[in-house]
Design a protein around this motif. Structure first.
Motif, PDB file in Angstrom:
ATOM      1  N   GLN A  67      80.277   7.542 -16.189  1.00 21.81           N
ATOM      2  CA  GLN A  67      80.865   6.269 -15.763  1.00 21.81           C
ATOM      3  C   GLN A  67      79.809   5.174 -15.723  1.00 21.81           C
ATOM      4  O   GLN A  67      78.628   5.426 -15.473  1.00 21.81           O
ATOM      5  CB  GLN A  67      81.488   6.402 -14.369  1.00 21.81           C
ATOM      6  CG  GLN A  67      82.689   7.337 -14.294  1.00 21.81           C
ATOM      7  CD  GLN A  67      83.117   7.581 -12.867  1.00 21.81           C
ATOM      8  OE1 GLN A  67      82.332   7.470 -11.929  1.00 21.81           O
ATOM      9  NE2 GLN A  67      84.390   7.946 -12.689  1.00 21.81           N
ATOM     10  N   VAL A  68      80.264   3.950 -15.947  1.00 18.61           N
ATOM     11  CA  VAL A  68      79.463   2.764 -15.688  1.00 18.61           C
ATOM     12  C   VAL A  68      80.138   2.005 -14.558  1.00 18.61           C
ATOM     13  O   VAL A  68      81.371   1.966 -14.468  1.00 18.61           O
ATOM     14  CB  VAL A  68      79.321   1.882 -16.963  1.00 18.61           C
ATOM     15  CG1 VAL A  68      80.669   1.460 -17.522  1.00 18.61           C
ATOM     16  CG2 VAL A  68      78.468   0.648 -16.667  1.00 18.61           C
ATOM     17  N   ILE A  69      79.321   1.442 -13.661  1.00 15.00           N
ATOM     18  CA  ILE A  69      79.866   0.736 -12.500  1.00 15.00           C
ATOM     19  C   ILE A  69      79.641  -0.752 -12.708  1.00 15.00           C
ATOM     20  O   ILE A  69      78.518  -1.196 -12.993  1.00 15.00           O
ATOM     21  CB  ILE A  69      79.206   1.213 -11.188  1.00 15.00           C
ATOM     22  CG1 ILE A  69      79.645   2.660 -10.880  1.00 15.00           C
ATOM     23  CG2 ILE A  69      79.626   0.327 -10.031  1.00 15.00           C
ATOM     24  CD1 ILE A  69      78.915   3.746 -11.595  1.00 15.00           C
ATOM     25  N   ILE A  70      80.719  -1.537 -12.585  1.00 12.64           N
ATOM     26  CA  ILE A  70      80.673  -2.961 -12.909  1.00 12.64           C
ATOM     27  C   ILE A  70      81.216  -3.807 -11.765  1.00 12.64           C
ATOM     28  O   ILE A  70      81.948  -3.327 -10.901  1.00 12.64           O
ATOM     29  CB  ILE A  70      81.479  -3.278 -14.190  1.00 12.64           C
ATOM     30  CG1 ILE A  70      82.981  -3.014 -13.959  1.00 12.64           C
ATOM     31  CG2 ILE A  70      80.968  -2.488 -15.375  1.00 12.64           C
ATOM     32  CD1 ILE A  70      83.886  -3.539 -15.062  1.00 12.64           C
ATOM     33  N   GLY A  71      80.867  -5.087 -11.770  1.00 13.80           N
ATOM     34  CA  GLY A  71      81.540  -6.103 -10.983  1.00 13.80           C
ATOM     35  C   GLY A  71      82.341  -6.973 -11.930  1.00 13.80           C
ATOM     36  O   GLY A  71      81.857  -7.332 -13.004  1.00 13.80           O
ATOM     37  N   LEU A 124      76.192  -2.672 -12.616  1.00 12.46           N
ATOM     38  CA  LEU A 124      75.364  -2.185 -11.518  1.00 12.46           C
ATOM     39  C   LEU A 124      74.568  -0.945 -11.900  1.00 12.46           C
ATOM     40  O   LEU A 124      73.513  -0.688 -11.326  1.00 12.46           O
ATOM     41  CB  LEU A 124      76.231  -1.872 -10.304  1.00 12.46           C
ATOM     42  CG  LEU A 124      76.983  -3.064  -9.703  1.00 12.46           C
ATOM     43  CD1 LEU A 124      77.987  -2.581  -8.674  1.00 12.46           C
ATOM     44  CD2 LEU A 124      76.017  -4.045  -9.082  1.00 12.46           C
ATOM     45  N   GLY A 125      75.076  -0.163 -12.852  1.00 10.78           N
ATOM     46  CA  GLY A 125      74.399   1.070 -13.249  1.00 10.78           C
ATOM     47  C   GLY A 125      75.390   2.128 -13.688  1.00 10.78           C
ATOM     48  O   GLY A 125      76.550   1.823 -14.001  1.00 10.78           O
ATOM     49  N   VAL A 171      84.034   2.520 -14.560  1.00  6.37           N
ATOM     50  CA  VAL A 171      84.675   2.530 -15.868  1.00  6.37           C
ATOM     51  C   VAL A 171      84.276   3.819 -16.565  1.00  6.37           C
ATOM     52  O   VAL A 171      83.079   4.101 -16.747  1.00  6.37           O
ATOM     53  CB  VAL A 171      84.245   1.325 -16.730  1.00  6.37           C
ATOM     54  CG1 VAL A 171      84.978   1.350 -18.068  1.00  6.37           C
ATOM     55  CG2 VAL A 171      84.494   0.010 -15.996  1.00  6.37           C
ATOM     56  N   ASN A 172      85.263   4.628 -16.929  1.00  8.07           N
ATOM     57  CA  ASN A 172      84.994   5.855 -17.680  1.00  8.07           C
ATOM     58  C   ASN A 172      84.609   5.486 -19.114  1.00  8.07           C
ATOM     59  O   ASN A 172      85.374   4.829 -19.818  1.00  8.07           O
ATOM     60  CB  ASN A 172      86.224   6.764 -17.671  1.00  8.07           C
ATOM     61  CG  ASN A 172      85.935   8.119 -18.276  1.00  8.07           C
ATOM     62  OD1 ASN A 172      85.620   8.236 -19.457  1.00  8.07           O
ATOM     63  ND2 ASN A 172      86.051   9.157 -17.454  1.00  8.07           N
ATOM     64  N   VAL A 173      83.412   5.876 -19.527  1.00  8.81           N
ATOM     65  CA  VAL A 173      82.907   5.468 -20.835  1.00  8.81           C
ATOM     66  C   VAL A 173      83.675   6.145 -21.971  1.00  8.81           C
ATOM     67  O   VAL A 173      83.739   5.623 -23.084  1.00  8.81           O
ATOM     68  CB  VAL A 173      81.393   5.763 -20.938  1.00  8.81           C
ATOM     69  CG1 VAL A 173      80.857   5.465 -22.330  1.00  8.81           C
ATOM     70  CG2 VAL A 173      80.631   4.945 -19.894  1.00  8.81           C
ATOM     71  N   ASN A 174      84.306   7.261 -21.695  1.00  9.68           N
ATOM     72  CA  ASN A 174      85.049   7.967 -22.744  1.00  9.68           C
ATOM     73  C   ASN A 174      86.415   7.338 -23.031  1.00  9.68           C
ATOM     74  O   ASN A 174      86.835   7.260 -24.191  1.00  9.68           O
ATOM     75  CB  ASN A 174      85.234   9.437 -22.358  1.00  9.68           C
ATOM     76  CG  ASN A 174      83.922  10.192 -22.336  1.00  9.68           C
ATOM     77  OD1 ASN A 174      83.027   9.916 -23.137  1.00  9.68           O
ATOM     78  ND2 ASN A 174      83.792  11.135 -21.409  1.00  9.68           N
TER      79      ASN A 174
END
Length: 758
Positions: A418-422, A410-411, A436-439
């Motif tokens: 963070q990245v936001i996912i489905g 989603l962005g 999702v924490n990218v680190n």
């Protein structure tokens, strides 16, 4: 006497009250899209919800409303009246040749700039003889039109607005144009005299919309360049579609590359907006190659393309120089003995332009991988968990892992990294939203665990609009913070169909696939007013092919209105998501490779055996219905298992994979030259003599997906074999029937089962 009268009156009133409270029977007009009462019986929604930066707005007919994040209250931001006043005034950027027609609605408007009080919308100008399209920018702070795009070309489509430079790209016919403020559009693609229609096409989706391709233009982040597809179809055979609505039927050929035949050739152009010059990526010979998932680097210096060979078993992520078109590097390669299927472009991290996210199924499920372009490594071929190999030229870190898949990105929330996912992490029957924490890869659920969530992310990634429904929740729309905390509910809807109509019992369960070990989800619908002592006919509704899933944790577990209607007619309705369908991982899907129809049919037969085991199902009255791949499955089941399936209705079926298009067909079947046995075994003409029950085939007269030749050749085979299928054609319709035709279609399907199965 009075007491007796009052008692009788009381009984009559009670009977009337009970009658008034009884739930009604429904019709196809109530439950089929296109039906006269359909939209009155679906749960209410809030169309037009979108983000203006981090401000939630709702575009409606009369106004655009701003919604308070804390309490959900609305206040007008822009009104239709003021926009029309500006359109009819004397302060337009230039005077159009024809008068601008007043807008009837703002429901299609957008607010592309989060930091500017400007809306973008479309309108028309002209008179009784002339009609022109326009796009406008309205500044609701200054209350004036600030930009107008005149679109004089007829049939304009594929609008692609660049908020970075204010230009609009669009196509008309086979050509690509751009427009800015002013009356004159500019053709990006060259025009030649006597050019044959559809031979060379610019700026449109290519490769028949496979590989996640849905558009043909790609603006660079700052608007300096416009990348676009150029598709040369001059070598592709014309398929002779016929328009029968004209006095003498008109030939309207369609470019249709069939499996094993010559396909179109694609190149990627890069247009410089200021210089007006175009360079093409130096990718080498485009013959028998697919150019997918185009993306830009944040600094606009590079374009990334995922390139795939014709066999679709070897993908390369290639970097090109945007200014010169020169090929610079191959950053990643992936192979698989069956197929590699890139679906998503890479996404650069907003806070670190040297890193991007890449999606791959190499470990068996679609997941995110973090690529670090600043850390080059020596490429070494490695074995992938799901079979095949991969080779990395930069440092790559898996970001998500597990026996579930990422469905969408989603962005980002840059402040939190963070990245936001489905994803399907909670269940393959659901889409849930996570940060999702990218680190460190840590995930946090946003919203409820239940059901299907369709979300839009705000500009900063701190809030999202969550449109949620499940089997038990008709619809709930909320504004949710992405930190996982509670948000604001904007709408809680009821279901008028459930409230007012007598509906069947719907249950969800699992059964074992034909391999004896894989769990398959099924949906079972019992007849309305079910009597366990009766014997009912049963129908399996089937699809069974890749990229489709018929059962979700949503309204009625995804049962269609026709399924409910047939249950009201007294049928048991079953659907099974067999192996080969979507959202269960690569091995679940690709077990059908090179022999479509075999494993899927075995699983559907397990569904039929399940029906036969039910004491209330008449084992001698089992039917089957499906569309497209489901039409192929329906026909195949009728011809392969005539002792089980007695009546079938096959819509828009594939009959012979030789006649299907290159990209989809060769991915799942290889080419006819490489897999002659597989093509022969799945050719339903070879089984035409096996037909024993009643089979009706229904097609659109100009179907561009499963071309009519499939059905015509099957009928010829049946004639020669002495079998008797039935045929119904919807003239001038395509692969699906829409509007009133859709209601008629389901009336027709219903009549067939009523006549021959009940």
């Amino acid at each position: 006497m009075k007491r007796i009268f009052h008692f009788i009156l009381f009984c009559c009133m009670t009977a009337l009250s009970a009658t008034a409270q009884e739930k009604k029977a429904f019709t196809l007009e109530d439950v089929i899209p296109g039906g006269e009462n359909y939209f009155n019986l679906v749960p209410k929604s809030m169309p037009g919800l979108q983000w203006w930066g981090d401000v939630c707005v709702r575009t409606d007919v009369e106004a655009i409303q701003q919604i308070d994040l804390k309490n959900g209250k609305e206040k007008p931001l822009v009104t239709l009246e003021e926009v029309n006043a500006a359109l009819s005034g004397n302060n337009l950027p230039y005077k159009p040749e024809y008068s601008i027609k007043p807008l009837r609605t703002l429901s299609g408007a957008s607010l592309p700039w989060g930091d500017r009080k400007v809306i973008l919308f479309s309108g028309k100008a002209g008179n009784e003889q002339v009609s022109e399209n326009y796009m406008f920018c309205y500044d609701f702070g200054k209350k004036q039109i600030t930009n107008m795009f005149r679109i004089p070309e007829q049939g304009a489509a594929n609008y692609d607005f660049c908020k970075a430079n204010g230009y609009l790209a669009y196509t008309a016919g086979d050509h690509l144009y751009i427009a800015n403020q002013g009356e004159t559009s500019k053709a990006v693609s060259p025009k030649k005299d006597n050019e044959k229609l559809h031979d060379i096409v610019y700026g449109q989706a290519v490769h028949r919309n496979e590989f996640g391709i849905y558009k043909g233009t790609f603006w660079s982040p700052k608007g300096t360049y416009l990348a676009f597809y150029r598709m040369d179809q001059s070598m592709v055979t014309d398929y002779p579609q016929v328009n029968t609505s004209t006095r003498i039927a008109t030939l309207e050929p369609d470019k249709y590359p069939m499996a094993g035949m010559t396909s179109h050739q694609v190149t990627v152009g890069v247009y410089n907006v200021q210089s007006g010059k175009t360079v093409y990526l130096q990718a080498g010979d485009p013959t028998d190659r697919y150019f997918t998932n185009i993306s830009w680097s944040p600094d606009e210096k590079n374009i990334y393309v995922i390139e795939l060979n014709r066999d679709q078993n070897h993908a390369q992520l290639v970097r090109y120089n945007a200014e010169t078109g020169a090929k610079e590097a191959v950053l990643y390669e992936e192979t698989h003995p069956k197929y590699v299927e890139p679906q998503q472009p890479l996404l650069f991290l907003p806070w670190d332009s040297s890193k991007f996210l890449y999606q791959s199924q190499r470990d068996g499920f679609n997941h995110l991988y973090l690529f670090d372009t600043a850390s080059e490594v020596t490429p070494v071929e490695k074995e992938a968990k799901a079979g095949g190999t991969y080779k990395e030229s930069v440092k790559v870190t898996p970001l998500t892992q597990g026996d579930w898949l990422v469905q969408q990105v989603l962005g980002f929330n840059p402040a939190k990294k963070q990245v936001i996912i489905g994803s399907t992490e909670i269940s393959p029957l659901q889409t849930n939203i996570f940060t999702v924490n990218v680190n460190d890869g840590k995930r946090t659920l946003i919203g409820k665990e239940d059901g299907m969530h369709y979300a839009q992310l705000s500009a900063s990634g701190t809030y999202l609009i969550d449109n949620f429904n499940s089997f038990s929740v008709p619809r709930e729309i909320s504004l949710l913070p992405t930190n996982g905390k509670q948000g604001t509910v904007l709408l809680t809807a009821t279901d008028p169909l459930i409230e007012n109509y007598n509906l069947p019992e719907i249950t969800l369960g699992t059964l074992k696939s034909a391999d004896g070990k894989t769990d398959l989800y099924y949906r079972l619908i019992k007849p309305v007013n079910f009597d366990p002592n009766k014997k009912y006919p049963a129908i399996i509704y089937v699809y069974g092919g890749p990229h489709a899933q018929l059962i979700h944790n949503n309204r009625f577990y995804d049962a269609r209105g026709w399924d409910l209607y047939m249950a009201q007619k007294g049928y048991v309705m079953l659907t099974v998501d067999s192996r080969g369908s979507d959202n269960r991982g690569l091995n679940f899907e690709n077990c059908t490779f090179r022999h479509l129809g075999e494993e899927e049919m075995k699983d559907q037969v397990e569904g039929a055996k399940f029906l036969q085991s039910l004491p209330y199902v008449d084992a001698d009255k089992i039917g089957v219905h499906g569309w497209s791949f489901g039409g192929f499955m329906t026909t195949n089941l009728m011809l392969t298992y005539p002792e089980i399936f007695k009546v079938g209705v096959a819509g828009g079926p594939v009959i012979d994979w030789h006649l299907y298009e290159v990209m989809y067909g060769e991915r799942y079947m290889d080419s006819p030259q490489d897999n002659p046995e597989g093509y022969k075994n799945s050719n339903l003409r070879e089984k035409a003599g096996n037909l024993k029950g009643r089979l009706q085939v229904i097609i659109g007269g100009t179907d561009p997906t499963c071309v009519p030749q499939h059905t015509y050749t099957f009928l010829r085979a049946c004639i020669e074999a002495g079998t008797h299928p039935d045929l119904f054609i919807y003239p001038e319709d395509g692969h699906n029937m829409m509007g009133r035709d859709r209601v008629h279609l389901h009336e027709h399907i219903t009549r067939y089962f009523e006549d021959y199965l009940k």
